[in-house]
Motif scaffolding. Structure first.
Motif, short mmCIF file in Angstrom:
data_model
loop_
_atom_site.label_atom_id
_atom_site.label_comp_id
_atom_site.label_asym_id
_atom_site.label_seq_id
_atom_site.Cartn_x
_atom_site.Cartn_y
_atom_site.Cartn_z
N ARG A 267 7.83 -12.78 -13.29
CA ARG A 267 8.86 -12.47 -12.69
C ARG A 267 9.76 -12.80 -13.07
NH1 ARG A 267 6.67 -12.83 -6.65
NH2 ARG A 267 8.24 -12.41 -6.41
N LEU A 268 10.69 -13.56 -13.59
CA LEU A 268 11.43 -13.30 -14.23
C LEU A 268 12.46 -12.03 -14.89
CD1 LEU A 268 14.37 -15.33 -15.07
CD2 LEU A 268 13.35 -15.44 -16.96
N ILE A 269 11.64 -11.25 -15.37
CA ILE A 269 11.35 -10.23 -16.11
C ILE A 269 11.64 -8.90 -15.28
CG2 ILE A 269 10.35 -9.33 -17.86
CD1 ILE A 269 10.01 -11.05 -19.89
N LYS A 270 10.55 -9.08 -14.44
CA LYS A 270 10.28 -8.10 -13.30
C LYS A 270 11.43 -7.91 -12.19
CE LYS A 270 6.51 -6.20 -15.25
NZ LYS A 270 5.31 -6.64 -14.71
N ASN A 301 7.53 -8.65 -4.02
CA ASN A 301 6.42 -9.10 -4.45
C ASN A 301 6.38 -8.30 -5.63
OD1 ASN A 301 3.81 -8.67 -4.39
ND2 ASN A 301 3.57 -6.53 -2.77
N ILE A 302 5.68 -8.86 -6.63
CA ILE A 302 5.80 -8.98 -7.79
C ILE A 302 4.43 -9.12 -8.36
CG2 ILE A 302 6.78 -9.50 -9.85
CD1 ILE A 302 9.51 -10.00 -9.22
N PRO A 303 3.09 -8.44 -8.88
CA PRO A 303 2.26 -8.61 -9.13
C PRO A 303 2.37 -10.85 -10.38
CG PRO A 303 1.93 -6.68 -8.66
CD PRO A 303 3.38 -6.91 -9.21
N PRO A 310 4.33 -11.56 -20.09
CA PRO A 310 4.30 -10.43 -20.69
C PRO A 310 5.04 -10.66 -21.92
CG PRO A 310 6.45 -10.46 -18.75
CD PRO A 310 4.73 -11.95 -19.18
N LEU A 311 5.47 -11.20 -22.43
CA LEU A 311 6.26 -11.75 -24.27
C LEU A 311 5.19 -12.01 -24.96
CD1 LEU A 311 9.15 -14.19 -22.85
CD2 LEU A 311 8.73 -11.60 -22.83
N GLN A 426 4.64 -1.45 -14.83
CA GLN A 426 5.86 -1.55 -13.27
C GLN A 426 7.73 -1.84 -13.48
OE1 GLN A 426 5.28 -4.67 -10.21
NE2 GLN A 426 6.73 -5.37 -10.29
N GLN A 427 8.41 -1.17 -13.47
CA GLN A 427 9.80 -1.26 -13.96
C GLN A 427 10.50 -1.72 -12.82
OE1 GLN A 427 11.08 0.23 -16.43
NE2 GLN A 427 8.49 0.67 -17.07
N PRO A 428 11.63 -3.07 -13.24
CA PRO A 428 11.91 -3.44 -12.40
C PRO A 428 12.89 -2.71 -11.52
CG PRO A 428 12.23 -3.68 -14.14
CD PRO A 428 11.65 -3.03 -14.53
#
Length: 433
Positions: A267-270, A301-303, A310-311, A426-428
């Protein structure tokens, strides 16, 4: 022990507590009042592994837990350096005075601070023990606003961070302030490495580059400092940036208690953005996946994504597992025993297979001669044609890292396993806060 970026904070004292609130530009940038309507970090414990945290500082009263001193002094609330108290104030300060209008407000004002007095100067083994203690005390976020060049993969510090990650803890660390490459422990796999931006949301030139995860405010940040006459200071450094990201993680862990540490990082990254930084492409060597945005991280709304997040993750140990679980009751290796007990069967099967092959060859030769009549040798020859798989082609053991081109030419420190964050397709977004 050599230190990388030993001085992760440069500061100047402030005149008064009343001037501090006006100087807290990150709260304005983040629209903190709106953010706090969604989450204030309640129920989350953030461990500040640093120089200690002054529990009597007016903006932190009631926020600081008992903690532990790993330096031998015995009092984690005795902060003669001021650095740890400053980080704690950016994370969980609640201000003071009428309606809390004076002093420092942290971005997660209802989070609790676990003071772990174990600065990098005390040695890798010391702060590593502090990290493990923080995990065992229930901290779900650990802030490491320091650099330690001895915290390379396989070190006590790296193993302590792996211990934290294994126990679902988000570890946040400062990238460093010497305009070099991201320092340890921020450079370790799975750690949220934070660089700094200024009031214009531009990259701070002294901030270290490379495998950055996200950026956050770190220039001219007002914070508590018990070593100054007023009790406050204005500081530059990725230390403050890391503290702000730790606060954002606390907000997220409070609102989304069922998400894993990896999913929180997702969530932080997206939700990060390159606002005011056109032309950047994630992952960027200076800003990583963008500037962290608490409001968007909380509400977009982030899956959830995979549990590991992701890291890049730390590599598993190369040595065999020790202890009774890896051996049979007699102390022998059960895998070796299995090979011994099955060897007779293997030879028997191999013998039968050889007989079958011989019979098949004889049959094929006889049939071939019958088909050709009394003709001479066939034209097939005994050498297989090219491209049939002979000799066997073994796959290379060196697979490319995902997003390998994203390193932007900055070499990893010696002994480092490069960490190339590889978030999902998915791109932020790139606008708004």
């Amino acid at each position: 022990m050599a230190l990388t970026g030993a001085l992760l904070l440069t500061s100047a004292p402030m005149a008064s507590a009343d001037a501090v609130r006006d100087a807290q530009w990150p709260l304005t940038i983040y629209d903190a009042e709106k953010v706090w309507k969604t989450s204030q970090g309640a129920g989350v414990t953030v461990a500040v592994v640093d120089s200690g945290v002054d529990a009597n500082q007016p903006d932190l009263t009631g926020q600081v837990l008992a903690g532990k001193d790993f330096t031998g002094g015995g009092d984690p609330h005795n902060d003669t350096d001021g650095h740890g108290t400053g980080m704690a104030s950016l994370i969980a300060g609640h201000g003071h005075g009428a309606n809390g209008s004076a002093g420092v407000m942290g971005l997660a004002p209802k989070a609790k601070i676990l003071p772990v007095k174990a600065p990098a100067s005390a040695g890798t083994e010391t702060w590593a023990a502090g990290v493990r203690y923080a995990v065992d005390q229930g901290a779900s976020v650990i802030n490491l606003s320091f650099g330690d060049s001895s915290a390379y993969p396989g070190s006590a510090g790296a193993e302590a961070i792996k211990y934290a990650q294994k126990h679902d803890v988000v570890v946040v660390a400062a990238t460093g302030n010497d305009s070099g490459t991201v320092s340890y422990p921020a450079a370790l796999p799975g750690v949220v490495a934070v660089s700094a931006v200024d009031k214009d949301l531009k990259y701070w030139s002294s901030s270290n580059k490379g495998n950055v995860t996200v950026a956050a405010p770190g220039v001219q940040t007002a914070q508590a400092d018990p070593t100054t006459r007023s009790g406050y200071a204005v500081a530059d450094g990725t230390s403050g940036s890391a503290a702000y990201v730790s606060a954002i993680v606390a907000l997220l862990r409070s609102k989304y208690p069922d998400l894993t540490a990896g999913q929180i990082i997702n969530r932080l990254i997206k939700s990060a953005s390159f606002l005011n930084n056109e032309g950047k492409k994630a992952p960027d060597s200076e800003l990583g996946y963008g500037i962290a945005r608490p409001g968007s991280a909380l509400t977009m709304n982030i899956p959830a994504g995979p549990k590991d997040g992701p890291l890049a993750q730390a590599s598993p140990p190369t040595s065999t597992t020790s202890g009774s679980a890896s051996k049979g009751n007699d102390g022998t290796n059960p895998v070796k025993n299995e090979k011994k007990s099955s060897s007779g069967s293997i030879f028997l099967i191999a013998g039968i297979a050889a007989v079958v092959v011989v019979i098949a060859i004889v049959f094929a030769v006889i049939r071939s001669r019958r088909n050709r009549g009394s003709g001479g040798p066939g034209s097939g020859g005994g050498v297989p044609p090219q491209g049939t798989g002979y000799p066997p082609q073994y796959p290379s053991g060196h697979q490319p890292y995902p997003n390998a081109a994203s390193n932007q030419g900055y070499p990893a420190p010696a002994g480092q396993q490069p960490q190339y964050p590889n978030p999902y397709t998915q791109q932020p977004p790139r606008q708004g806060q």
